[in-house]
Design an enzyme around this catalytic site. Sequence first.
Site, PDB file in Angstrom:
ATOM      1  N   HIS A 156      -5.707  -3.559   1.889  1.00 53.46           N
ATOM      2  CA  HIS A 156      -5.702  -4.833   1.164  1.00 53.46           C
ATOM      3  C   HIS A 156      -4.949  -4.621  -0.142  1.00 53.46           C
ATOM      4  CE1 HIS A 156      -7.224  -8.883   0.146  1.00 53.46           C
ATOM      5  NE2 HIS A 156      -7.093  -8.430  -1.086  1.00 53.46           N
ATOM      6  N   CYS A 157      -3.917  -5.413  -0.354  1.00 53.42           N
ATOM      7  CA  CYS A 157      -3.032  -5.224  -1.507  1.00 53.42           C
ATOM      8  C   CYS A 157      -3.260  -6.338  -2.527  1.00 53.42           C
ATOM      9  CB  CYS A 157      -1.575  -5.218  -1.043  1.00 53.42           C
ATOM     10  SG  CYS A 157      -0.394  -4.918  -2.377  1.00 53.42           S
TER      11      CYS A 157
END
Length: 309
Positions: A156-157
Amino acid sequence: MYRSGTVMAWNVFRFCTALRGLGSIMILLVLGVVGVTYYAVVLTSYGPSLVSGSGILDALIALAVLVLFHCLLVMLLWSYFSVVFTDPGSVPPNWKPDLDEERSDTDPLTTSEFGASPADSTNPRVRFCKKCNQLKPPRCHHCSVCGRCVLKMDHHCVWVVNCVGALNYKYFLLFLFYTFLETTLVTLALLPQFIAFFSDGEIPGTPGTLATTFLAFVFNLAFALSVLGFLIMHISLVAGNTTTIEAYEKKTTPKWRYDLGRKRNFEQVFGLDKQHWFIPSYSEEDLRRMPALHGLEYPSKPELESQEF
């Protein structure tokens, strides 16, 4: 028990909201760095050099820098917002595998093979997410921030306020690639002005333009160095056909079932159509003939198809 579960869910919600808010700030930070860089390169340095008529050589250099700068900037922003707005891939409702991929046979899996209660099943061939209360396709993982299972999840960025998964991993890699090229170009283009800050001669420009140029150089140098590290890491992951999560999981596995060789591993992410390799999209033909691009099915080595990671 109910109260405890409610508190836990509320805490997770707060955590997710905080990360999403941080991601929104990161998007503004990216756009802010782009704005500062554009002002320093185009409006302060090379734009005036192009129109001032100071010399043919200077004008040609300025033209080359500006053309390359704008081309890379377009590709960078196209790739970036493709990652932001593309769903990384979620599990279809009531999804069930048609084939037993762990045994590599042609017999459909029946309901009894899943067990009466999937959440309590000890069947190692079936992956089940207790949080989503659903079966999980191969290489699928649950994202605590998004609160759902993501197909071939990499991470997850917060920079893109999104998960990086099966359907936008290529776009993320292109974003890293074009960011590195753009920031490297800007660093080299602004290097003479940066060196001039430490010289004894008079530096043309107002204090505001000089400060902007200095900040643009420092920001782009920092981004170029940091993105280079991420780019090298993800190139190695693509070469082995793994994700960031799987790279840790397969440490206990001597052989990786999805490693098909570097060429085929690359095609599993970028497709077969070379014309689409460097743009954040896939050809219709690749989407039709390559199930892996949809995130639900992945080819593997026949001799390792019974292997679990």
